[in-house]
Design a protein around this motif. Structure first.
Motif, PDB file in Angstrom:
ATOM      1  N   VAL A  71      23.036  78.552   8.244  1.00 23.23           N
ATOM      2  CA  VAL A  71      22.100  79.735   8.460  1.00 23.23           C
ATOM      3  C   VAL A  71      20.796  79.012   8.359  1.00 23.23           C
ATOM      4  O   VAL A  71      20.237  78.356   7.822  1.00 23.23           O
ATOM      5  N   ARG A 103      24.078  78.826  15.135  1.00 20.53           N
ATOM      6  CA  ARG A 103      24.323  79.224  13.627  1.00 20.53           C
ATOM      7  C   ARG A 103      23.701  80.673  13.455  1.00 20.53           C
ATOM      8  O   ARG A 103      22.905  81.379  14.386  1.00 20.53           O
ATOM      9  N   HIS A 104      23.772  81.161  12.334  1.00 19.97           N
ATOM     10  CA  HIS A 104      23.458  82.512  11.847  1.00 19.97           C
ATOM     11  C   HIS A 104      21.832  82.471  11.744  1.00 19.97           C
ATOM     12  O   HIS A 104      21.402  81.120  11.312  1.00 19.97           O
ATOM     13  N   ALA A 139      21.799  85.616   3.544  1.00 24.96           N
ATOM     14  CA  ALA A 139      22.009  84.251   4.008  1.00 24.96           C
ATOM     15  C   ALA A 139      23.228  83.378   3.120  1.00 24.96           C
ATOM     16  O   ALA A 139      24.107  82.771   3.756  1.00 24.96           O
ATOM     17  N   ILE A 187      21.598  76.471   3.967  1.00 24.02           N
ATOM     18  CA  ILE A 187      20.626  77.329   4.482  1.00 24.02           C
ATOM     19  C   ILE A 187      19.248  76.617   4.800  1.00 24.02           C
ATOM     20  O   ILE A 187      18.582  76.002   3.742  1.00 24.02           O
TER      21      ILE A 187
END
Length: 224
Positions: A26, A93-94, A110, A117
């Motif tokens: 993320v 990615r997110h 997240a 992250i």
């Protein structure tokens, strides 16, 4: 540059930070003054924001105070946060957008989306005022108080092994009068003296929003 491998929570600045953290599950983009604050307001109203890579001819970005009641789809270029979202989208990615207003809500989402992250504070750019008069590239990145504190707010709400960079941001957030610091720093003073104190007032509200803007198909919208 060491990529902070082995840490679940990481922090790097600007476009190079997106590249350095591209292996994270993320990516959280932070641009408190003012892109991600604007995004939070629009998405909190049920609207959507289309970020794009900024160029000098893109014009001035919309201010948060002008978006308090905004809905629908808002086109929102900016030299920092919007540009970073567009770059982060290429990683696959997110990608989430966070500010002081929604940091805790974004952190929760997240953590649901991945184990690693990467938080990317946008910073400011030297020479940007000069660029408004012509199509030149803006200058190098200037790390800024408000985005460091915004990144710390996100990271403070997360659990996991954190890099030194991430831990320092958390310490700064937890041990600072955040609203005062943002108002008194160079970025805040520039806006206040430029007649945009209302934008700063909106940006320094901490934890007032549950909006979680996620980048999907090139548009930031409320997380499903």
């Amino acid at each position: 540059m060491f990529s902070q491998e082995g840490y679940q929570l990481r922090l790097e600045w600007g476009p190079e930070g997106v590249t350095a953290l591209r292996d994270c599950d993320v990516l959280v983009i932070v641009d408190v003054l003012s892109f991600t604050t604007s995004v939070d307001l629009v998405v909190g109203n049920g609207g959507q924001v289309r970020p794009s890579e900024w160029r000098p001819e893109s014009g001035r970005t919309l201010r948060p105070a002008s978006l308090v009641d905004a809905t629908g789809l808002v086109e929102l270029p900016s030299p920092n946060g919007s540009n970073l979202c567009a770059l982060a989208a290429r990683t696959g990615r997110h990608v989430l957008a966070a500010c002081l207003r929604n940091a805790e809500a974004v952190a929760r989402r997240a953590a649901e989306l991945g184990e690693t992250i990467g938080v990317v504070p946008g910073g400011e750019r030297w020479g940007l005022d000069v660029l408004r008069s012509g199509p030149r590239e803006f200058g190098p990145l200037r790390p800024c108080v408000e985005d460091y504190l915004g990144a710390g707010a996100v990271l403070a709400a997360l659990d996991g092994k954190a890099s030194a960079e991430a831990l320092l941001a958390v310490t700064a957030f937890r041990n600072t009068d955040v609203a005062a610091a943002v108002r008194e720093c160079g970025s805040g003073q520039e806006l206040i003296h430029g007649g945009h104190a209302a934008d700063v007032d909106l940006a320094v509200e901490i934890g007032v929003s549950a909006a979680v803007p996620v980048l999907v198909d090139g548009v930031l919208r409320e997380s499903a």
